[in-house]
Design a protein around this motif. Structure first.
Motif, PDB file in Angstrom:
ATOM      1  N   ASN A 107      21.283 -13.894 -16.479  1.00 30.51           N
ATOM      2  CA  ASN A 107      20.491 -14.856 -15.633  1.00 30.51           C
ATOM      3  C   ASN A 107      20.482 -16.217 -16.323  1.00 30.51           C
ATOM      4  OD1 ASN A 107      19.475 -13.416 -13.269  1.00 30.51           O
ATOM      5  ND2 ASN A 107      18.679 -12.406 -14.896  1.00 30.51           N
ATOM      6  N   THR A 163      19.383 -19.088 -18.239  1.00 28.35           N
ATOM      7  CA  THR A 163      18.215 -19.700 -18.756  1.00 28.35           C
ATOM      8  C   THR A 163      18.374 -20.801 -19.776  1.00 28.35           C
ATOM      9  OG1 THR A 163      17.193 -17.510 -18.665  1.00 28.35           O
ATOM     10  CG2 THR A 163      16.051 -19.222 -20.009  1.00 28.35           C
ATOM     11  N   HIS A 183      13.528 -23.331 -23.165  1.00 27.55           N
ATOM     12  CA  HIS A 183      12.325 -22.503 -22.795  1.00 27.55           C
ATOM     13  C   HIS A 183      11.825 -21.552 -23.704  1.00 27.55           C
ATOM     14  CE1 HIS A 183      12.203 -23.427 -18.415  1.00 27.55           C
ATOM     15  NE2 HIS A 183      13.404 -23.292 -18.486  1.00 27.55           N
ATOM     16  N   GLU A 207      10.775 -17.880 -16.190  1.00 26.68           N
ATOM     17  CA  GLU A 207      11.961 -17.832 -16.700  1.00 26.68           C
ATOM     18  C   GLU A 207      11.802 -16.690 -17.982  1.00 26.68           C
ATOM     19  OE1 GLU A 207      14.732 -19.254 -16.656  1.00 26.68           O
ATOM     20  OE2 GLU A 207      14.531 -20.869 -15.026  1.00 26.68           O
TER      21      GLU A 207
END
Length: 257
Positions: free
Chosen positions: A55, A57, A61, A74
């Motif tokens: 995924n 990201t 973050h 997230e």
């Protein structure tokens, strides 16, 4: 230009907050874990994508793991990817780990249950249900958000016909979630599962539900996890997750060269 500048400023502010809070903790309690996290900051850029995970990201973050800030979808998603990788390395590929959006989509399917058997949007959920019912997979585990303000976790155990539910506030499973899960299980198996308490540390603050809910899944499912993380160590566990993510990034970056 100004929109891009505003985005970069927000990213910079996030990292600054993370570094400042990390420095304050090091000054107060200079543990090896915190020092390693400070050193790790020298080995990653402050923008770009977190490599090593299926995924996509954004790297910025990660700064939230260094603070007591709210862990978003997230953050939970990438932690579930870590757990998925742990289970794969342990040979436990019979366990399905689903992302935080699974429960909301399953709830939608319940409210549109007349369309569930045919609607293409629900196909992957139907496929999971079939795999579990046929014994090709034995468990499904995920983290869910309640009312956009609290993280919980649960495991559907199709071998023992049970639902393990963890809430770090000590609350029981909400009636609607119970109804949705029993409906889906019933559709695919015709059986009624029992509900059990999944061991979880009870949080001592208003922000640790995200890390403790994930920790409950890890403790129950992973062969390499020997204990629950005490609530008093929740902030340290966030830093430990940060270090694991940085390690994955550096290995993936090296492999891509």
């Amino acid at each position: 230009f100004w929109d891009e500048l505003r985005i970069l400023r927000n990213i910079w502010n996030g990292w600054s907050k993370g570094v400042n809070e990390l420095d304050a903790r090091i000054q107060s309690t200079p543990t090896n874990l915190l020092r390693r996290a400070k050193l790790a900051l020298n080995h990653i850029p402050w923008t770009g994508h977190l490599l090593g995970f299926p995924n996509s990201t954004e790297l910025h973050h990660l700064c939230t793991y260094l603070t007591d800030g709210w862990l978003t979808d997230e953050h939970e998603l990438v932690m579930l990817d870590l757990l998925k990788d742990d289970l794969k390395n342990e040979g436990q590929e019979h366990i399905l780990i689903e992302d935080p959006h699974f429960t909301s989509l399953l709830t939608t399917a319940y409210h549109e249950r007349d369309r569930y058997p045919v609607e293409s949007t629900f196909k992957w959920i139907r496929d999971h249900g079939t795999q579990l019912a046929q014994g090709k997979k034995t468990h499904l585990a995920t983290i869910a958000n309640l009312n956009n303000r609290h993280w919980v976790s649960y495991i559907l155990d199709f071998t023992e016909q049970s639902v393990w539910y963890a809430d770090s506030m000590g609350n029981q499973i909400p009636d609607e979630l119970r109804t949705v899960l029993l409906w889906w299980i019933g559709v695919h198996t015709g059986r009624h599962f029992i509900f059990l308490e999944l061991p979880v540390s009870i949080q001592l603050d208003g922000y640790s539900c995200g890390i403790l809910s994930w920790d409950a899944l890890r403790y129950k499912l992973s062969l390499s996890c020997a204990r629950l993380t005490p609530a008093s160590e929740a902030l340290d566990e966030r830093v430990a997750v940060f270090l694991r993510l940085i390690k994955y990034y550096r290995v993936s970056k090296s492999d891509s060269l």
